[in-house]
Design a protein around this motif. Structure first.
Motif, short mmCIF file in Angstrom:
data_model
loop_
_atom_site.label_atom_id
_atom_site.label_comp_id
_atom_site.label_asym_id
_atom_site.label_seq_id
_atom_site.Cartn_x
_atom_site.Cartn_y
_atom_site.Cartn_z
N ASP A 1 2.37 -1.53 0.57
CA ASP A 1 1.32 -0.65 0.06
C ASP A 1 0.61 -1.28 -1.13
O ASP A 1 -0.61 -1.13 -1.28
N ASN B 1 -1.97 -3.68 0.07
CA ASN B 1 -3.11 -3.05 0.73
C ASN B 1 -3.91 -2.13 -0.19
O ASN B 1 -5.06 -1.80 0.12
N ASP B 2 -3.33 -1.73 -1.30
CA ASP B 2 -4.02 -0.84 -2.22
C ASP B 2 -5.15 -1.58 -2.92
O ASP B 2 -5.05 -2.78 -3.20
N ASP B 3 -6.22 -0.88 -3.23
CA ASP B 3 -7.37 -1.52 -3.87
C ASP B 3 -7.02 -2.10 -5.24
O ASP B 3 -7.59 -3.12 -5.65
N HIS C 1 -4.02 -3.31 -6.16
CA HIS C 1 -3.10 -4.44 -5.98
C HIS C 1 -2.12 -4.58 -7.15
O HIS C 1 -1.81 -5.70 -7.57
#
Length: 205
Positions: free
Chosen positions: A37, A40-42, A44
């Motif tokens: 996650d 993939n999270d904006d 990071h």
């Protein structure tokens, strides 16, 4: 970095555990899910804290090896309080790459950069940094670039037992923003050793 799927990472972890004659604990899947996650999270950015002997470093090593399996051009920096701690993680990653049945193509025949502090997998030429390199908190990181930075136990008693040491640690960690690539990810793994911990957020009481 390319977007990853939790299925890819969990399948990789399951295959490794089968090789060891083990099954994958449910909390290891939760840890892996969190790590993916973060990729993939904006933002990071992520902080992983888990109970002692939970196997978090084991999962993080598998996560790093799988990242190289999926994205061989990734540059990973392991930063710990001391170089010996960081090199232990590099050794764990190297062991997985050498023995995981899916990673044989990544292990170079010429192991010029296949050591305790740095490893370079088979990948396209032209990338200056090793695939994985480690440093202690106060080691030389000038000029490095990384797509994934794993801060593994940078806060220990010896780096956090005085206000000055804590400030020095924070100042050092701020330098990582200049090393990380624009789309790179940074993950902290550890346990607080002081009330004024680096893991404390503005939301904490």
């Amino acid at each position: 970095m390319m977007r990853a799927t939790i299925t890819d990472y969990c399948n990789f972890m399951d295959a490794w555990n089968r090789l060891l004659g083990q099954t994958t604990p449910a909390h290891h899947r939760r840890i892996m899910n969190f790590l993916v996650d973060v990729l993939n999270d904006d933002m990071h950015r992520g902080l992983l804290m888990a109970f002692r002997h939970s196997g978090k470093s084991t999962v993080v090593g598998i996560f790093a090896a799988c990242t190289l399996y999926l994205f061989p051009c990734t540059r990973i920096l392991i930063l710990s309080a001391h170089n010996t701690l960081a090199s232990r993680m590099v050794g764990h990653i190297r062991h997985i790459l050498e023995n995981h049945p899916w990673c044989a193509h990544l292990v170079p025949q010429n192991k010029k950069e296949w050591a305790s502090t740095r490893i370079t997998v088979n990948r396209p030429i032209g990338i200056r940094e090793p695939s994985v390199i480690c440093q202690g908190l106060h080691g030389n990181i000038t000029g490095l670039r990384a797509d994934l930075i794993i801060c593994d136990d940078v806060e220990v008693p010896n780096t956090s037992n005085t206000p000055q040491k804590r400030e020095n640690m924070r100042e050092r960690l701020r330098e990582l923003d200049f090393i990380l690539s624009p789309t790179g990810a940074m993950i902290y793994i550890g346990t607080p050793h002081t009330h004024d911990t680096i893991y404390r957020t503005d939301d904490d009481d």
